[in-house]
Design an enzyme around this catalytic site. Structure first.
Site, mmCIF file in Angstrom:
data_model
loop_
_atom_site.group_PDB
_atom_site.id
_atom_site.type_symbol
_atom_site.label_atom_id
_atom_site.label_comp_id
_atom_site.label_asym_id
_atom_site.label_seq_id
_atom_site.Cartn_x
_atom_site.Cartn_y
_atom_site.Cartn_z
ATOM 1 N N LYS A 1 36.205 37.499 85.035
ATOM 2 C CA LYS A 1 37.161 36.726 85.844
ATOM 3 C C LYS A 1 37.911 35.655 85.046
ATOM 4 O O LYS A 1 39.027 35.289 85.401
ATOM 5 C CB LYS A 1 36.447 36.053 87.019
ATOM 6 N N ASP B 1 38.662 34.519 96.212
ATOM 7 C CA ASP B 1 37.248 34.281 96.545
ATOM 8 C C ASP B 1 37.055 33.037 97.421
ATOM 9 O O ASP B 1 36.402 33.093 98.464
ATOM 10 C CB ASP B 1 36.413 34.108 95.272
#
Ligand code: ATR
Length: 278
Positions: free
Chosen positions: A66, A102
């Site tokens: 990420k 997220d």
């Protein structure tokens, strides 16, 4: 020809993302396919070049890439920059843009239990990437106070800069301090892997002092109900697991790629079926 979407991570074998995205494509009549690509860390750059070369329309990014992918994208959205991580890539005619869904995905799951964040005092357990996503989105919503406890408390110090940007008071607590002060918080969120299968009996924090009706949440969704949530329920708190976050982050990514809203309830059912069948 079907458009291709994918997940970049390592490992990706157990990911439920292909299941829910492919189902959503089918349900909405979109000619597309979503694949999980197992990418080793040394191949992240080539994988991003592959998105351009192969005309892959959109990707999710998961652990451990990420942060690494950010170096190779053309543009990073503001929230993803604040979080310092990307979980969604949109290929806009060869221009790769990184987003992070997220934190917002989690906050949207929390919004089903909380109407207003402004008065809420929030305790976060953990100071890793997942914590940073959630904290950023919560700070954007605006909360009354933020406290963080972490095994390595020093790591939580980096959250000071973030909290300052949003003029929010941040308190760092040792595990002992946090355990004895749980009655001060309206929302307590475990972002660590403590309690995840197979170590299902472990608790990230003692909840003995928790307020009745406080929200106690765990990002973990395997098991669906962790020991932490079981204890919380017994003490009269409201439990919230990580299924909603998983579904919402996927739905938000899907919306960036297609401009269409997938059926989140259907995604949730698929995830619960899959987890229940384990
Ligand atoms: P993620 O992206 O899931 O947040 P991460 O960035 O590696 O993953 O962060 C993991 C978090 O879980 C950290 O807060 C970590 O604590 P440390 O900063 O002290 O490493 C926490 N964590 C992981 N395993 C833990 C354990 N067994 N006990 C307590 N905390 C743990």
């Amino acid at each position: 020809m079907k458009s291709v979407f994918g997940l970049l991570g390592h490992p990706v074998g157990h990911s439920m993302s292909p299941l829910i995205h492919n189902d959503a494509f089918q349900a909405l009549g979109i000619e597309a396919e979503y694949h999980a690509f197992d990418v080793e860390s040394k191949a992240v750059k080539q994988a991003i070049e592959g998105i351009r070369a192969l005309g892959i329309v959109g990707c999710n990014v998961t652990v451990p890439h990420k942060v690494a992918v950010m170096d190779y994208l053309d543009e990073i959205d503001e929230e993803a920059q604040l979080i310092g991580a990307v979980n969604t890539i949109v290929n806009d005619n060869g221009r790769l843009i990184g987003y992070n869904t997220d934190g917002r995905g989690y906050v949207e799951s929390l919004l089903e239990l909380v109407r207003m964040f402004q008065e809420k005092r929030v305790l976060i357990i953990g100071a890793g990437g997942a914590a940073r996503g959630i904290v950023t989105s919560l700070l954007k919503e605006g909360i009354a106070e933020l406290a963080i406890t972490n095994r390595t408390l020093k790591k939580a110090e980096s959250f000071n800069v973030l909290a300052n940007q949003f003029n929010t008071n941040l308190v760092l607590l040792t595990k002992e301090e946090a355990s004895s002060q749980t009655n001060e918080f309206d929302i307590i969120i475990n972002t660590t892997s403590v309690g995840m299968s197979p170590h299902v009996n472990e608790l990230p924090l003692s909840l003995n002092a928790v307020k009745e009706h406080a929200i106690v949440s765990d990002l973990i969704y395997n098991p669906i109900e962790t020991s932490f949530l079981k204890v919380a329920k017994k003490l009269g708190a409201q439990p919230l697991n990580g299924v909603g976050m998983f579904v919402n982050q996927a739905a938000l990514s899907f919306e960036y790629w297609t401009g269409k809203k997938p059926n989140r309830k259907r995604m949730e059912q698929l995830v619960l079926q899959q987890l229940g069948g384990k």
